[in-house]
Design an enzyme around this catalytic site. Structure first.
Site, short mmCIF file in Angstrom:
data_model
loop_
_atom_site.label_atom_id
_atom_site.label_comp_id
_atom_site.label_asym_id
_atom_site.label_seq_id
_atom_site.Cartn_x
_atom_site.Cartn_y
_atom_site.Cartn_z
N LYS A 184 0.83 -1.20 0.00
CA LYS A 184 0.00 0.00 0.00
C LYS A 184 0.87 1.26 0.00
CE LYS A 184 -3.15 -2.77 2.73
NZ LYS A 184 -3.57 -3.08 4.10
N ASP A 242 29.16 57.61 1.99
CA ASP A 242 28.70 57.02 0.73
C ASP A 242 29.85 56.55 -0.15
OD1 ASP A 242 26.60 56.18 -0.91
OD2 ASP A 242 26.77 57.97 -2.16
N GLN A 301 30.66 53.13 1.04
CA GLN A 301 29.51 52.28 0.78
C GLN A 301 29.48 51.86 -0.68
OE1 GLN A 301 25.57 53.38 2.19
NE2 GLN A 301 24.62 52.61 0.32
N HIS A 303 24.03 65.66 -5.48
CA HIS A 303 24.76 64.43 -5.20
C HIS A 303 24.69 63.53 -6.43
CE1 HIS A 303 25.69 60.62 -2.96
NE2 HIS A 303 24.83 60.11 -3.82
#
Length: 631
Positions: free
Chosen positions: A27, A330, A333, A528
């Site tokens: 089964k 920045d 970054q 910027h």
């Protein structure tokens, strides 16, 4: 047919189970009750089962198996025990068959002691399905797999039952049955139970060994099974059950990748020569040439003594363009994913006031720095801000604020936003560059209001995109930016920032945009951009001729490509122009030599961009994203 019988002569059935879905007489999927069995046939079979067990005075739980055809049914055998699929009977009748069997063995009465209803009062409710989750590989003739279960996440929810002992770390050996867990679902009818089972099978996260789950999903989706009309040859007659849509095993692939990188490092990144920041030549005050602010006071002095309005008036009156140095925010970054540590900034902090007193500001905080300090650098961003204020008391400290998102990645309640802005202003932030990536004014209004309440400078910023010089540009037009600037001023912005995150602003567009803004609005304009296309200095020169008040630059060693344009290059580009910024280039070079020594420390985090990328005018990728995609 499930039967219970005790020594007191009580025999009762718990209705039927359909076990037709089989492979090699084993089964695979069972359900109760049968979908195709008529009430008359059910009564007939159940009564026959009871008659058989009474005739032999049977005591215990048992299953009587029959083979059914559309016209007739045939007795096969009696299994005098609890079977694997007893679970579905328990779910539809509420009878605990295992417990009942034990109590029967103890001599208890089915009705008086165990409390089961008499046969006429017993009814089934709903429908239930059981799938046997095994390590059998359906693509290898159901060969049982062995090994260690690396990941195990089980499904759950109303109507889901699991019987098994598998867990993360469980070892499957070849010496025992390959069954891992029996997954059972109950619904108001067969259709609902089937849908729940599909959900449960999809929720399984079982890694490390192969399983038959994909095969059972195919079974449950097959129209014949949906109709509940499977025969014992169903699997043999439908080869399409063995067609699988292989999906990538993303969690395991990711786990292996992380493990490999953790142990062996990034592919192509070799161990570099040891660099010690303590051995870097430190910039010293004695190396600087004397210089002073043109008005005898810096913008920071004016802000502290006379307030934000006076500071903005001072900026508007300057004939020379002012500068914001992004080296400590920045620039790194955009070049190496915000990984610069505070202790590498400290030597430069200590002489910035004396070296460049005519700067407008230093962008040193906010944006991704807050997040990276906590997640990757193991630093306290508030400590960094306090040090900036301590060593640069005469220079404006500028931060990037994501409007209602502050420095996070979701919008925060107003009271949280206000507390954050108040504390940031108290600790050391002077200029809040407030932006929303979609230029949504409502997202920025509260931030502008809260900054104004602190007495600091609120720079309302519009994100630049598109190309309004193009005849095909219909959304981000010059009129769009003029209306946006008006909305920011109406919201209380004391400066208008133009945040060209992807470096898309071309020189002529900068000239026209800044020129129109200066002609209409009596507030300073702060520009910027990123130098990814190589056009940054040209854009700044054009904006300067149009009257821009402040532009963002970075030290040459930390400038160019995805960073901001070079401070020194921009200075010399305006030589002979009355708007050339006031800088002592000797002092700038002292600082630049220090930053040139710092940058190689973070080489492994570099984004690898070493040349202009003019295709950016088509891809429109922000500078910071270039470096973050490398991490």
């Amino acid at each position: 047919m499930q039967v219970l019988a005790d020594e007191h002569g009580n025999v009762m059935h718990l209705f039927e189970r359909d076990c037709s879905v089989q492979r090699c007489h084993q089964k695979v999927v069972e359900f109760a009750p049968s979908v195709v069995l008529t009430p008359e046939r059910r009564t007939e079979v159940c009564n026959l089962a009871l008659k058989l067990m009474k005739s032999v005075h049977y005591q215990n739980a048992a299953t009587i198996e029959f083979l059914a055809t559309p016209e007739q049914f045939y007795f096969i055998e009696v299994n005098p025990r609890v079977q694997v699929e007893h679970t579905v009977t328990e779910l539809i009748t509420g009878v605990d068959i295992v417990k009942a069997q034990i109590r029967i063995a103890a001599g208890e009465d089915l009705h008086q002691d165990i409390g089961l209803p008499h046969q006429a009062d017993l009814h089934f409710h709903g429908a239930a399905i059981q799938c046997r989750v095994t390590t059998e590989d359906p693509e290898n003739n159901f060969m049982p797999d062995t090994g260690r279960v690396l990941t195990y996440h089980a499904p759950g929810g109303t109507g889901v039952r699991l019987d098994g002992n598998v867990y993360s770390g469980y070892v499957v050996t070849p010496y025992f049955d390959s069954l891992l867990v029996k997954c059972c679902t109950k619904g108001d009818d067969f259709a609902e139970a089937r849908v729940k089972m599909l959900r449960a099978l999809h929720e399984f996260r079982l890694r490390g060994v192969k399983t038959n789950i994909p095969f059972m999903v195919n079974v449950l989706r097959h129209p014949t099974f949906v109709a509940g009309n499977c025969s014992t040859t169903f699997i043999d007659e439908h080869p399409e059950l063995f067609r699988f849509d292989h999906q990538p095993d993303t969690p395991i692939q990711l786990l292996r990748y992380i493990s490999n990188v953790t142990v062996n490092g990034f592919a192509g990144v070799t161990k570099q020569k040891h660099l010690n920041s303590a051995e870097l030549p430190q910039p010293r005050y004695s190396q600087l040439q004397p210089t002073s602010a043109t008005a005898g006071k810096t913008v920071k002095d004016i802000l502290d003594e006379q307030g934000a309005t006076a500071a903005m008036d001072y900026v508007k009156k300057q004939s020379q363009v002012l500068l914001t140095d992004t080296t400590m925010r920045d620039a790194h970054q955009s070049l190496f994913a915000t990984r610069m540590r505070t202790h590498n900034m400290l030597p430069a902090m200590k002489i910035y006031d004396q070296a460049m007193p005519n700067l407008f500001s230093v962008e040193s905080w906010g944006g991704a720095t807050f997040d990276v300090c906590y997640r990757f650098l193991g630093e306290d961003p508030w400590v960094r801000l306090r040090l900036l204020k301590k060593y640069m008391p005469h220079t404006l400290q500028q931060m990037l604020l994501r409007a209602s998102n502050a420095v996070g990645y979701q919008n925060y309640p107003d009271n949280v936003l206000k507390r954050f802005i108040d504390h940031s202003a108290k600790v050391g932030v002077d200029v809040f560059r407030i932006f929303d990536s979609l230029n949504w004014i409502e997202q920025m209004q509260r931030s502008i209001e809260y900054v104004r309440e602190t007495g600091k400078i609120a720079e309302g910023t519009m994100c630049f995109t598109g190309d309004f010089l193009s005849s095909t540009e219909h959304k981000y037009t010059l009129d769009y930016y003029m209306q946006l600037a008006q909305s920011l001023i109406d919201a209380g912005a004391q400066m208008i920032g133009i945040k060209d995150m992807a470096g898309l602003l071309k020189p002529q567009a900068a000239y026209e945009l800044v020129g129109h803004l200066k002609a209409k609005f009596d507030v300073p304009i702060h520009l910027h951009t990123h130098d990814t296309t190589g056009n940054g200095v040209a854009t700044y020169v054009a904006a300067t001729k149009a009257g821009v008040d402040v532009v963002d630059v970075a030290m040459a060693a930390m400038a160019g490509t995805t960073s901001q344009p070079s401070m020194g290059t921009f200075y010399y580009a305006l030589e002979g122009d009355q708007r050339q910024p006031v800088l002592n280039m000797h002092n700038v070079e002292v600082l630049n030599q220090y930053w040139a020594g710092v940058r190689p420390l973070y080489h492994d985090f570099s984004n690898g961009i070493n040349a202009p990328q003019p295709d950016l005018y088509r891809t429109e990728m922000p500078g910071g994203q270039y470096s973050n995609l490398k991490q």
